[in-house]
Design a protein around this motif. Structure first.
Motif, PDB file in Angstrom:
ATOM      1  N   UNK A 151      40.932  55.615  53.595  1.00  0.00           N
ATOM      2  CA  UNK A 151      42.050  54.536  53.546  1.00  0.00           C
ATOM      3  C   UNK A 151      42.265  54.120  51.937  1.00  0.00           C
ATOM      4  N   UNK A 152      43.434  53.688  51.672  1.00  0.00           N
ATOM      5  CA  UNK A 152      43.816  53.559  50.500  1.00  0.00           C
ATOM      6  C   UNK A 152      43.050  52.016  50.036  1.00  0.00           C
ATOM      7  N   UNK A 153      42.673  51.758  48.807  1.00  0.00           N
ATOM      8  CA  UNK A 153      42.125  50.605  48.465  1.00  0.00           C
ATOM      9  C   UNK A 153      42.997  49.621  47.965  1.00  0.00           C
ATOM     10  N   UNK A 154      42.534  48.424  48.606  1.00  0.00           N
ATOM     11  CA  UNK A 154      43.520  47.201  48.094  1.00  0.00           C
ATOM     12  C   UNK A 154      42.886  46.679  46.615  1.00  0.00           C
ATOM     13  N   UNK A 155      43.834  46.047  45.863  1.00  0.00           N
ATOM     14  CA  UNK A 155      43.733  45.549  44.429  1.00  0.00           C
ATOM     15  C   UNK A 155      42.539  44.693  44.679  1.00  0.00           C
ATOM     16  N   UNK A 156      42.575  43.727  45.574  1.00  0.00           N
ATOM     17  CA  UNK A 156      41.333  42.748  45.686  1.00  0.00           C
ATOM     18  C   UNK A 156      40.885  43.021  47.332  1.00  0.00           C
ATOM     19  N   UNK A 177      49.035  40.976  45.842  1.00  0.00           N
ATOM     20  CA  UNK A 177      47.773  40.753  45.131  1.00  0.00           C
ATOM     21  C   UNK A 177      48.000  41.042  43.568  1.00  0.00           C
ATOM     22  N   UNK A 178      49.036  41.762  43.180  1.00  0.00           N
ATOM     23  CA  UNK A 178      49.260  42.122  41.939  1.00  0.00           C
ATOM     24  C   UNK A 178      49.917  40.727  41.247  1.00  0.00           C
ATOM     25  N   UNK A 179      50.714  40.179  41.951  1.00  0.00           N
ATOM     26  CA  UNK A 179      51.510  38.918  41.423  1.00  0.00           C
ATOM     27  C   UNK A 179      50.350  37.818  41.451  1.00  0.00           C
ATOM     28  N   UNK A 180      49.476  37.646  42.471  1.00  0.00           N
ATOM     29  CA  UNK A 180      48.189  36.699  42.312  1.00  0.00           C
ATOM     30  C   UNK A 180      47.592  36.972  40.971  1.00  0.00           C
ATOM     31  N   UNK A 181      47.128  38.217  41.060  1.00  0.00           N
ATOM     32  CA  UNK A 181      46.299  38.485  39.947  1.00  0.00           C
ATOM     33  C   UNK A 181      46.610  38.151  38.585  1.00  0.00           C
ATOM     34  N   UNK A 182      48.026  38.463  38.280  1.00  0.00           N
ATOM     35  CA  UNK A 182      48.583  38.408  37.014  1.00  0.00           C
ATOM     36  C   UNK A 182      48.434  37.010  36.734  1.00  0.00           C
TER      37      UNK A 182
END
Length: 375
Positions: A151-156, A177-182
């Motif tokens: 399974x592909x891993x999520x960023x978070x 998740x990318x937008x939230x992380x940045x």
């Protein structure tokens, strides 16, 4: 470019982005947006950690915890700032007023120099958080294999109530998740840069005050009263800094101790395993940034203490013996007050200093040794 005040444009941009800069349009919408996003994110992050802590290895659990805690700390910083929004407005307005009011006696252009230094340093601080977030993303997404069976891993890591390994759910979740992380990295760095900016402003105003007293050729009661009144204004300003940042600093130092412990553990493990490069990329710069943040908070307390001593030394070196007795006696309370220093504490428990930073690093190293022994 000549800067007219000590407010950094980098911090101003960050506060506008968060929605707490005075005059930002629709501040309530910013607040509601942050509350919804951080609440959903944290709920599913900690839900994943609780659901998998028995099945996951210690290394994976520590990895998940080390990335969840900074988001919790960002939420705490936002909550404390919202509760003390009036104090923040007073701090920023006082900075602008000071730079306008005392520019005439700033013969050495300290306001411009400090503003330029503040812009460079705060830009570096905020950029370091964004670069750290980029390295974390590379470490998670950039090293995923092409094996369709895995399974592909999520960023978070999040325990979401729907399947996330298939398209288009995976792409939508990772993009969000990318937008939230940045965004969280920018907010995280802005608060640290804000503290650095206001502390540099205090130092600048103290230097102007002391230099003005030293340079005047004729010493009189008027000069002494200006010095005393300006000292009282700076004391009030530092009290506002203390009120805004004391509980942020408490949460910051407690969480930084735990996060640096976890990240140090991950770095040591990554060095000794065969496929540890992604983990190393995620952790090293993140560790450096967290240590930098703890250092800035402790440096702020040390810097204010040094500047307070400068006020006392300047008053003592003043040619008070050439004045009348009733005039020179005005300096005694000022010297005594300067020996107490400006208060900048974490949770009103203890003053921040560089000794606090070394204590944090020692405790973090001790806890890391315990985790390595358990691994």
């Amino acid at each position: 470019m000549i800067l007219r005040n000590t407010i950094s444009q980098s911090v101003k941009f960050g506060l506008h982005f968060i929605g707490i800069w005075p005059g930002t349009p629709f501040p309530s919408l910013h607040k509601i947006g942050w509350i919804i996003v951080m609440s959903v994110l944290q709920t599913y992050q900690y839900r994943y950690i609780i659901a998998h802590y028995k099945s996951d290895s210690l290394m994976i659990t520590i990895d998940n915890l080390s990335i969840a805690m900074p988001f919790s700390l960002t939420s705490i910083k936002l909550s404390i700032t919202w509760a003390n929004y009036g104090v923040l407005r007073e701090i920023l307005s006082t900075m602008e007023e000071d730079c306008q009011k005392y520019a005439a006696i700033d013969i050495n252009k300290l306001i411009s120099k400090t503003g330029q230094l503040s812009f460079y340093l705060t830009s570096i601080v905020i950029s370091s958080y964004l670069v750290s977030a980029a390295f974390y993303i590379i470490g998670v997404i950039g090293f995923q294999g092409n094996n369709t069976l895995v399974p592909r891993e999520l960023l978070l890591k999040m325990d979401l109530p729907f399947e996330t390994s298939e398209s288009p759910n995976y792409e939508l979740v990772v993009t969000t998740q990318f937008l939230i992380h940045v965004s969280a990295a920018l907010a995280f760095g802005t608060f640290t840069a804000l503290l650095l900016m206001v502390v540099l402003h205090v130092g600048c105003q103290i230097d102007i005050m002391c230099q003005n007293l030293v340079d005047v050729s004729y010493k009189n009661k008027k000069q002494i009263k200006f010095f005393i009144n300006r000292h009282q204004e700076i004391i009030l300003f530092t009290k506002r800094i203390e009120k805004l940042f004391t509980y942020i600093a408490l949460c910051q130092l407690v969480s930084n101790t735990i996060i640096t412990c976890c990240l140090g553990f991950l770095i040591v493990i990554a060095v000794h395993i065969d496929d540890g490069l992604p983990l190393l990329i995620k952790s090293v710069l993140f560790y450096v940034v967290i240590c930098l943040e703890a250092f800035i908070y402790c440096f702020a307390g040390e810097y204010l203490s040094i500047k307070s001593q400068l006020i006392g030394n300047t008053a003592y070196d003043f040619l008070w013996y050439d004045l009348r007795a009733n005039e020179s006696q005005l300096l005694i309370p000022l010297i005594l007050r300067s020996q107490r220093g400006f208060t900048f504490t974490f949770g009103k428990f203890s003053s921040l200093s560089l000794e606090s930073f070394t204590a944090i690093m020692k405790v973090s190293a001790s806890y890391m040794s315990v985790l390595l022994a358990m691994y």
